[in-house]
Design a protein around this motif. Structure first.
Motif, mmCIF file in Angstrom:
data_model
loop_
_atom_site.group_PDB
_atom_site.id
_atom_site.type_symbol
_atom_site.label_atom_id
_atom_site.label_comp_id
_atom_site.label_asym_id
_atom_site.label_seq_id
_atom_site.Cartn_x
_atom_site.Cartn_y
_atom_site.Cartn_z
ATOM 1 N N VAL A 8 0.820 -1.218 0.000
ATOM 2 C CA VAL A 8 0.000 0.000 0.000
ATOM 3 C C VAL A 8 0.854 1.268 0.000
ATOM 4 C CG1 VAL A 8 -1.993 -1.121 1.070
ATOM 5 C CG2 VAL A 8 -0.297 -0.006 2.519
ATOM 6 N N VAL A 9 2.131 1.122 0.286
ATOM 7 C CA VAL A 9 3.054 2.253 0.315
ATOM 8 C C VAL A 9 3.772 2.301 -1.034
ATOM 9 C CG1 VAL A 9 5.153 3.134 1.415
ATOM 10 C CG2 VAL A 9 3.349 2.144 2.806
ATOM 11 N N PRO A 10 3.886 3.484 -1.639
ATOM 12 C CA PRO A 10 4.560 3.537 -2.945
ATOM 13 C C PRO A 10 6.047 3.194 -2.853
ATOM 14 C CG PRO A 10 3.921 5.746 -2.215
ATOM 15 C CD PRO A 10 3.400 4.788 -1.198
ATOM 16 N N ASP A 11 6.574 2.739 -3.998
ATOM 17 C CA ASP A 11 8.010 2.460 -4.076
ATOM 18 C C ASP A 11 8.790 3.740 -3.829
ATOM 19 O OD1 ASP A 11 7.672 -0.204 -4.700
ATOM 20 O OD2 ASP A 11 7.832 0.101 -6.863
ATOM 21 N N ASN A 12 10.016 3.578 -3.382
ATOM 22 C CA ASN A 12 10.901 4.718 -3.210
ATOM 23 C C ASN A 12 11.161 5.325 -4.586
ATOM 24 O OD1 ASN A 12 12.202 6.158 -1.172
ATOM 25 N ND2 ASN A 12 13.170 4.303 -0.399
ATOM 26 N N PRO A 13 11.092 6.657 -4.718
ATOM 27 C CA PRO A 13 11.349 7.251 -6.036
ATOM 28 C C PRO A 13 12.810 7.086 -6.466
ATOM 29 C CG PRO A 13 10.957 8.957 -4.389
ATOM 30 C CD PRO A 13 10.708 7.639 -3.731
ATOM 31 N N MET A 14 13.705 6.901 -5.509
ATOM 32 C CA MET A 14 15.116 6.669 -5.819
ATOM 33 C C MET A 14 15.489 5.279 -5.318
ATOM 34 S SD MET A 14 16.857 10.310 -4.815
ATOM 35 C CE MET A 14 18.455 9.732 -5.334
ATOM 36 N N GLU A 15 16.316 4.598 -6.089
ATOM 37 C CA GLU A 15 16.752 3.270 -5.664
ATOM 38 C C GLU A 15 17.754 3.399 -4.522
ATOM 39 O OE1 GLU A 15 18.893 -0.624 -7.575
ATOM 40 O OE2 GLU A 15 17.611 0.618 -8.851
ATOM 41 N N HIS A 16 17.553 2.589 -3.502
ATOM 42 C CA HIS A 16 18.462 2.547 -2.359
ATOM 43 C C HIS A 16 19.171 1.196 -2.379
ATOM 44 C CE1 HIS A 16 17.082 6.096 0.042
ATOM 45 N NE2 HIS A 16 16.086 5.982 -0.810
ATOM 46 N N ALA A 17 20.482 1.225 -2.408
ATOM 47 C CA ALA A 17 21.243 -0.031 -2.377
ATOM 48 C C ALA A 17 21.053 -0.703 -1.026
ATOM 49 C CB ALA A 17 22.721 0.249 -2.626
ATOM 50 N N PRO A 18 20.949 -2.013 -1.020
ATOM 51 C CA PRO A 18 20.859 -2.710 0.270
ATOM 52 C C PRO A 18 22.131 -2.492 1.070
ATOM 53 C CG PRO A 18 20.436 -4.205 -1.573
ATOM 54 C CD PRO A 18 20.924 -2.926 -2.149
ATOM 55 N N PRO A 19 22.018 -2.311 2.379
ATOM 56 C CA PRO A 19 23.241 -2.157 3.176
ATOM 57 C C PRO A 19 24.003 -3.484 3.237
ATOM 58 C CG PRO A 19 21.335 -2.302 4.617
ATOM 59 C CD PRO A 19 20.812 -2.269 3.208
ATOM 60 N N ASP A 20 25.300 -3.382 3.418
ATOM 61 C CA ASP A 20 26.093 -4.593 3.618
ATOM 62 C C ASP A 20 25.784 -5.134 5.007
ATOM 63 O OD1 ASP A 20 27.373 -4.528 1.144
ATOM 64 O OD2 ASP A 20 28.917 -3.162 1.877
ATOM 65 N N GLN B 288 9.200 -11.053 0.290
ATOM 66 C CA GLN B 288 9.403 -12.457 -0.073
ATOM 67 C C GLN B 288 10.113 -12.614 -1.414
ATOM 68 O OE1 GLN B 288 6.450 -10.932 -0.025
ATOM 69 N NE2 GLN B 288 5.448 -11.328 -1.974
ATOM 70 N N ASP B 289 10.235 -11.553 -2.183
ATOM 71 C CA ASP B 289 10.935 -11.603 -3.467
ATOM 72 C C ASP B 289 12.336 -10.998 -3.400
ATOM 73 O OD1 ASP B 289 8.650 -12.724 -4.619
ATOM 74 O OD2 ASP B 289 7.837 -10.762 -5.160
ATOM 75 N N MET B 290 12.760 -10.537 -2.221
ATOM 76 C CA MET B 290 14.032 -9.825 -2.088
ATOM 77 C C MET B 290 15.165 -10.749 -1.662
ATOM 78 S SD MET B 290 12.926 -6.332 -0.149
ATOM 79 C CE MET B 290 11.545 -5.336 -0.721
ATOM 80 N N GLU B 291 16.201 -10.798 -2.480
ATOM 81 C CA GLU B 291 17.418 -11.507 -2.081
ATOM 82 C C GLU B 291 18.101 -10.736 -0.953
ATOM 83 O OE1 GLU B 291 18.628 -14.428 -2.696
ATOM 84 O OE2 GLU B 291 17.276 -14.978 -4.316
ATOM 85 N N ARG B 292 18.188 -9.408 -1.122
ATOM 86 C CA ARG B 292 18.786 -8.545 -0.099
ATOM 87 C C ARG B 292 17.779 -7.443 0.212
ATOM 88 N NH1 ARG B 292 24.184 -6.256 -1.977
ATOM 89 N NH2 ARG B 292 24.339 -5.667 0.204
ATOM 90 N N MET B 293 17.519 -7.238 1.485
ATOM 91 C CA MET B 293 16.558 -6.236 1.922
ATOM 92 C C MET B 293 17.110 -4.838 1.679
ATOM 93 S SD MET B 293 13.591 -6.138 3.374
ATOM 94 C CE MET B 293 12.538 -4.941 4.150
ATOM 95 N N SER B 294 16.275 -3.987 1.063
ATOM 96 C CA SER B 294 16.665 -2.597 0.853
ATOM 97 C C SER B 294 15.463 -1.714 1.187
ATOM 98 C CB SER B 294 17.095 -2.370 -0.596
ATOM 99 O OG SER B 294 15.987 -2.499 -1.466
ATOM 100 N N GLU B 295 15.714 -0.427 1.254
ATOM 101 C CA GLU B 295 14.640 0.533 1.524
ATOM 102 C C GLU B 295 13.861 0.740 0.221
ATOM 103 O OE1 GLU B 295 14.159 4.934 3.515
ATOM 104 O OE2 GLU B 295 16.037 3.856 3.801
ATOM 105 N N ALA B 296 13.052 -0.261 -0.110
ATOM 106 C CA ALA B 296 12.367 -0.313 -1.400
ATOM 107 C C ALA B 296 11.158 0.619 -1.468
ATOM 108 C CB ALA B 296 11.930 -1.741 -1.696
ATOM 109 N N THR B 297 10.597 0.973 -0.318
ATOM 110 C CA THR B 297 9.406 1.822 -0.314
ATOM 111 C C THR B 297 9.695 3.142 0.397
ATOM 112 O OG1 THR B 297 8.512 1.066 1.794
ATOM 113 C CG2 THR B 297 7.958 -0.249 -0.159
#
Length: 198
Positions: free
Chosen positions: A47-59, A158-167
């Protein structure tokens, strides 16, 4: 006598192979039947929109795939609990991970590193992906109690290999819109200590 022993040995091996094939075929049939009977996975809308900018997953200190673990049917709460007062979800305790990884994938370097954390009784220093901004009084508990699910705010985890700030869940406009859409309060004091209520 040696000829009879060879024949008996060959017959024994053939019988053993036949038994193993019988059980393997039965297990395969059971798995196929269970897969047919299993309900399709619930799709939870974001229900929350995607982040307008891609955020790399943290190490992270140990590579971790939500996709792999959630595909096993693990609920989010197996690893992420919400202790009082309910502000933040926790990271999994090393003992939680080792519950499976005492026997699963033990020779992989990441699991060997996990075992080192466990042996030293040190928590894994996970890097938090989403951060509540200063000045915001926020709690997972109220949102969970209202029936919100992880994917609604954090995307299709459930589709993320690495968690990122996607929204863009940590932005004020998104919070206000979601509160409006779900009939939740939108006055400033809902999320901020300032300005003080009269």
């Amino acid at each position: 006598m040696k000829g009879i022993a060879k024949v008996l040995g060959a017959a024994l091996i053939a019988a053993l192979i036949a038994v193993l094939l019988f059980f393997a075929q039965g297990a395969s049939a059971q798995k196929q039947a269970a897969a047919k009977d299993a309900a399709p996975a619930e799709v939870i809308p974001q229900v929350v929109p995607d982040n307008p900018m891609e955020h790399a997953p943290p190490d992270q200190p140990i590579p971790y795939s939500h996709k792999t673990h959630l595909a096993l049917g693990l609920p989010c709460t197996t690893c992420h609990t919400n202790p009082a007062p309910g502000n933040l979800m926790t990271f999994p305790a090393t003992s939680t991970c080792m519950g499976c990884h005492l026997t699963v994938a033990t020779k992989k370097p990441a699991i060997m590193k996990l075992a080192e954390y466990s042996k030293s009784k040190q928590p894994i220093p996970w890097v938090r992906v989403y951060k509540v901004l200063p000045g915001v009084n926020w709690t997972h508990k109220k949102h969970l109690d209202a029936g919100m699910k992880c994917q609604m705010c954090h995307g299709q985890v459930q589709d993320m290999e690495r968690m990122s700030e996607a929204t863009s869940v940590t932005t004020m406009g998104v919070c206000l819109k979601c509160h409006q859409d779900h009939g939740a309060p939108t006055v400033c004091q809902t999320c901020h200590s300032w300005p003080p209520a009269n």
